[in-house]
Design a protein around this motif. Structure first.
Motif, short mmCIF file in Angstrom:
data_model
loop_
_atom_site.label_atom_id
_atom_site.label_comp_id
_atom_site.label_asym_id
_atom_site.label_seq_id
_atom_site.Cartn_x
_atom_site.Cartn_y
_atom_site.Cartn_z
N ALA A 25 26.55 31.78 -33.00
CA ALA A 25 25.29 30.74 -32.83
C ALA A 25 25.79 29.53 -32.98
CB ALA A 25 23.93 31.31 -33.54
N GLU A 26 25.41 28.49 -32.51
CA GLU A 26 25.88 27.22 -32.79
C GLU A 26 24.80 26.37 -33.54
OE1 GLU A 26 28.23 25.50 -29.02
OE2 GLU A 26 26.03 25.50 -28.63
N ALA A 27 25.50 25.66 -34.41
CA ALA A 27 24.74 24.85 -35.32
C ALA A 27 24.55 23.37 -35.05
CB ALA A 27 25.52 24.80 -36.84
N PHE A 28 23.44 22.70 -35.42
CA PHE A 28 22.95 21.39 -34.71
C PHE A 28 22.38 20.70 -36.04
CE2 PHE A 28 23.08 24.13 -30.93
CZ PHE A 28 23.74 23.13 -30.17
N PRO A 29 22.63 19.33 -36.06
CA PRO A 29 21.98 18.50 -36.94
C PRO A 29 20.32 18.42 -36.85
CG PRO A 29 23.13 16.98 -35.40
CD PRO A 29 23.59 18.53 -35.24
N LEU A 30 19.62 18.28 -37.61
CA LEU A 30 18.26 18.09 -37.34
C LEU A 30 17.63 16.64 -37.24
CD1 LEU A 30 16.95 20.87 -40.01
CD2 LEU A 30 17.15 21.23 -37.54
N THR A 31 16.75 16.28 -36.54
CA THR A 31 15.96 15.26 -36.36
C THR A 31 15.01 15.01 -37.49
OG1 THR A 31 14.19 15.60 -35.01
CG2 THR A 31 16.31 15.20 -33.86
N ALA A 32 14.78 13.50 -37.85
CA ALA A 32 13.84 13.09 -38.66
C ALA A 32 12.45 13.89 -38.46
CB ALA A 32 13.61 11.38 -38.64
N ASP A 33 11.94 13.98 -37.25
CA ASP A 33 10.66 14.45 -36.96
C ASP A 33 10.77 16.09 -37.35
OD1 ASP A 33 9.82 12.38 -35.90
OD2 ASP A 33 9.94 13.05 -33.83
N GLU A 34 12.13 16.65 -37.03
CA GLU A 34 12.18 18.07 -37.35
C GLU A 34 12.14 18.32 -38.85
OE1 GLU A 34 14.68 19.59 -33.43
OE2 GLU A 34 15.65 18.83 -35.20
N LEU A 35 12.91 17.39 -39.69
CA LEU A 35 13.12 17.27 -41.16
C LEU A 35 11.38 17.24 -41.71
CD1 LEU A 35 16.28 15.70 -41.86
CD2 LEU A 35 15.76 17.84 -42.15
N SER A 36 10.68 16.35 -41.07
CA SER A 36 9.40 16.17 -41.82
C SER A 36 8.38 17.30 -41.37
CB SER A 36 8.71 14.62 -41.04
OG SER A 36 9.42 13.75 -41.32
N SER A 37 8.70 18.07 -40.39
CA SER A 37 8.05 19.32 -40.10
C SER A 37 8.33 20.34 -41.11
CB SER A 37 8.19 19.72 -38.85
OG SER A 37 7.94 18.89 -37.75
N ILE A 38 9.53 20.18 -41.65
CA ILE A 38 9.96 21.33 -42.55
C ILE A 38 9.40 20.85 -43.96
CG2 ILE A 38 12.06 22.20 -43.66
CD1 ILE A 38 13.60 21.74 -41.08
N LEU A 39 9.56 19.87 -44.28
CA LEU A 39 8.94 19.27 -45.74
C LEU A 39 7.72 19.29 -45.58
CD1 LEU A 39 11.65 16.32 -46.13
CD2 LEU A 39 11.60 18.60 -47.20
N GLY A 40 6.82 19.22 -44.59
CA GLY A 40 5.41 19.13 -44.56
C GLY A 40 4.74 17.83 -43.80
N SER A 41 3.78 18.01 -43.15
CA SER A 41 3.17 16.91 -42.12
C SER A 41 1.88 16.11 -42.67
CB SER A 41 3.10 17.53 -40.98
OG SER A 41 2.57 16.47 -40.19
N VAL A 42 1.54 15.04 -42.59
CA VAL A 42 0.38 14.61 -43.17
C VAL A 42 -0.80 15.18 -42.23
CG1 VAL A 42 0.79 12.61 -41.89
CG2 VAL A 42 -0.85 12.48 -43.80
N ASP A 43 -0.19 15.42 -40.75
CA ASP A 43 -1.44 15.75 -39.87
C ASP A 43 -2.01 17.23 -40.02
OD1 ASP A 43 -1.08 13.38 -38.59
OD2 ASP A 43 0.70 14.19 -37.50
N ALA A 44 -1.16 17.88 -40.82
CA ALA A 44 -1.57 19.12 -41.12
C ALA A 44 -2.70 19.46 -42.13
CB ALA A 44 -0.47 20.01 -41.56
N SER A 45 -2.95 18.27 -42.92
CA SER A 45 -4.06 18.41 -44.02
C SER A 45 -4.88 17.20 -44.06
CB SER A 45 -3.35 18.58 -45.26
OG SER A 45 -4.22 18.46 -46.24
N PRO A 46 -6.15 17.24 -44.11
CA PRO A 46 -7.06 16.04 -44.24
C PRO A 46 -6.90 15.31 -45.51
CG PRO A 46 -8.25 18.18 -44.83
CD PRO A 46 -7.09 18.54 -44.42
N ALA A 47 -6.09 15.92 -46.48
CA ALA A 47 -5.81 15.50 -47.90
C ALA A 47 -4.31 15.56 -48.10
CB ALA A 47 -6.51 15.97 -48.94
N GLY A 48 -3.36 14.70 -47.24
CA GLY A 48 -2.07 14.92 -47.50
C GLY A 48 -1.52 13.81 -48.65
#
Length: 590
Positions: free
Chosen positions: A118-141
């Motif tokens: 399986a090939e390994a790829f770098p992650l984009t900033a959007d993907e990293l933000s989704s991993i770390l947590g997204s402000v859109d996922a909570s009304p009180a981020g």
């Protein structure tokens, strides 16, 4: 993944450990792609593994050469340069990314494995933000900081962050107060916020200027002093639980005597001329704290009537020294050969407690923060519960509060008195909180700055256990009653291990003491040994965030408060500025 070039591929799967071969064309720590530049070959960085339509997320743990003793660079040996990659990268799978309604969602999953090759790829900033947590996922981020590896914003839902307690750790000057203020400034913008800050050093008022918030949203109470917003805690308002925490009686003899004195303090009055105590209707004192031989029969009669509950209540609370005569005569009066007498032997059992009361009464620093004079109380019949409730509502708020953030300025409380005074206040709060019950809970965030000064065991053996019950119960059971704790400390090893073990989210700035690092390792189920070892080398304002509210342990550059709390370093370089001379030049000394 078509917009990115693979940097390696899976060559070995050993349990949870995944080994990649890095492509020969990739030799740096960064990888460029259509979406920007990503860190890929640094310990702690994240990679994406394409595996059968899934994108697994892998965390890098180590890098090595496949044959470290061989020379692989052209010109340094007689061997030819192989076209196969000779560098290995090892890590573990921490989860997977999936797309739901056009939005990337990270799912923690350490059991999935990629396929060989399986090939390994770098992650984009959007993907990293989704991993770390997204402000859109909570009304009180809440923004905790930015990932040091990929630059993604670490966003956490407020409820998942604080509901099961937070520990913020770090040596002096590493950024704990600035980080705490930055988070609380975000919380203070919420209309229904309810935050109480125990501000040991008086530094948070600058971070919450009243002009930046609606009228009344920020309230400051200074414990001690005579300023308009100052408050001296009435000693009688500390209640039975608070005074027992303050006076630390021994269990076998002193605690029963103190309990008797506290139960009947509202039925006696103080006679300052003779330094004794009598009933509210008496014209002279009969109870004394020095084991004297006169008025023993009268004292015995008063003690007997108090035990029977017949005397009426007094009209005001006596001064604090009235506890001494009640303790002494309730314990030391015993039957003699012909009549009752005060026993020197029995008096010796409680003399230390009486001396401790006298020391507090004579301590000017103690009297600056605690009113020992007595008084009419909060109104109505004298009652411990009503007095204690008044203090709790004054400091922690009642059913409804106008403020969002209440800063309790404690800088006038000397450090030797801090564990006693604040321990007593926390005893009151614990009692009132649990008395309200879960059906009447008021969600409150209690921020305990420099918690090692008062969230620690006092005494030894069973005595230490009894003295630790209040704050440990707050940590263990407060969540069910709407209480969230935010602990900030330089010395986690000095805090009760029970309290630390209840923290669900940890943010650790630089700590160099092996004892403190061991305390983190033993208290947190989320702490990985390899991650904890890196805490000692963190730069200023960098922290390791981990725990149940985060997807994974993350190195962050902590968010910065604006305005800052009053915790900046001393400006010693200004010593060289100003004056009548032409300034200081180090070359003049050479």
């Amino acid at each position: 993944m078509r917009s990115r070039q693979a940097i390696g591929y899976v060559v070995q799967i050993d349990g949870v450990d995944i080994t990649l071969n890095l492509m020969d064309v990739h030799r740096g720590q960064l990888a460029a792609h259509a979406h920007g530049v990503s860190v890929v070959t640094e310990v702690g960085s994240l990679l994406g593994l394409e595996s059968g339509g899934r994108l697994l997320v892998m965390k890098v743990q180590s890098l090595s050469f496949a044959e470290p003793k061989e020379v692989h660079r052209f010109g340094l040996s007689g061997s030819s340069v192989s076209s196969e990659p000779l560098r290995h990268l090892t890590g573990i799978v921490v989860g997977r990314l999936r797309r739901d309604a056009g939005r990337l969602i990270f799912v923690s999953d350490s059991l999935s494995s990629p396929a060989l090759g399986a090939e390994a790829f770098p992650l984009t900033a959007d993907e990293l933000s989704s991993i770390l947590g997204s402000v859109d996922a909570s009304p009180a981020g809440i923004h905790l900081g930015d990932d040091l590896r990929g630059g993604g914003r670490l966003m956490v839902d407020l409820e998942s962050l604080v509901s099961r307690h937070v520990a913020v750790l770090g040596s002096s000057g590493q950024g704990k107060s600035c980080f705490t203020a930055a988070v609380l400034q975000q919380v203070a913008k919420m209309p229904k916020a309810r935050v109480v800050i125990f501000d040991i050093n008086g530094e948070y008022e600058d971070a919450f200027p009243a002009a930046n918030y609606p009228p009344g949203a920020i309230q400051v109470t200074r414990i001690g002093g005579t300023e308009p917003n100052s408050y001296r805690i009435p000693y009688y308002a500390l209640g039975r639980l608070g005074l027992q925490r303050l006076l630390l009686p021994s269990d076998k003899t002193q605690r029963p005597a103190l309990t008797f004195a506290l139960d009947h303090l509202n039925q006696v009055k103080w006679f300052p001329e003779s330094g004794g105590v009598g009933l509210a209707a008496d014209t002279q004192a009969s109870l004394f704290d020095d084991c004297r031989s006169d008025r023993v029969s009268e004292a015995q009669a008063i003690i007997g009537s108090l035990r029977a509950g017949t005397p009426p209540p007094a009209f005001s609370w006596p001064p604090m020294q009235a506890l001494g005569p009640l303790i002494a005569d309730s314990h030391s009066i015993v039957p003699g050969k012909f009549q009752a007498e005060r026993s020197a032997f029995h008096y010796g059992n409680i003399s230390y407690l009486i001396t401790r009361i006298a020391r507090f009464v004579d301590d000017e620093m103690f009297k600056d923060v605690v009113n020992v004079d007595g008084g009419p109380g909060c109104g109505g019949a004298l009652n411990w519960r009503s007095e204690s409730k008044a203090v709790v509502e004054r400091l922690f708020g009642g059913d409804e509060v106008d403020w969002r953030v209440h800063i309790v300025d404690l800088r006038r409380v000397s450090h030797d008195l801090t564990p006693f005074v604040l321990g007593a206040v926390l005893e009151l709060y614990a009692f009132e909180l649990f008395r309200r019950g879960q059906e009447d809970k008021k969600e409150t965030l209690l921020v305990l700055e420099e918690a090692h000064h008062y969230l620690r065991q006092m005494g030894t053996g069973d005595e230490a256990v009894n003295n630790a019950l209040a704050y440990e119960r707050l940590a263990k059971e407060g969540r069910k009653f709407g209480l969230a704790l935010w602990l900030s400390t330089q010395r986690p090893s000095e805090i009760s291990p029970t309290v630390l073990s209840q923290c669900n989210t940890w943010v650790s700035f630089r700590l160099s003491s092996e004892k403190d690092l061991s305390a983190i390792q033993s208290a947190s189920e989320w702490a990985d040994k390899r991650e904890v070892r890196r805490i000692a080398g963190l730069a200023r304002q960098n922290a390791l965030a981990f725990g149940g509210s985060l997807q994974m342990a993350t190195l962050i550059k902590a968010s910065t408060a604006s305005p800052l709390p009053r915790s900046e370093d001393g400006r010693f370089n200004q010593w060289a500025a100003g004056g009548d001379d032409d300034g200081f030049d180090v070359n003049d000394l050479l």
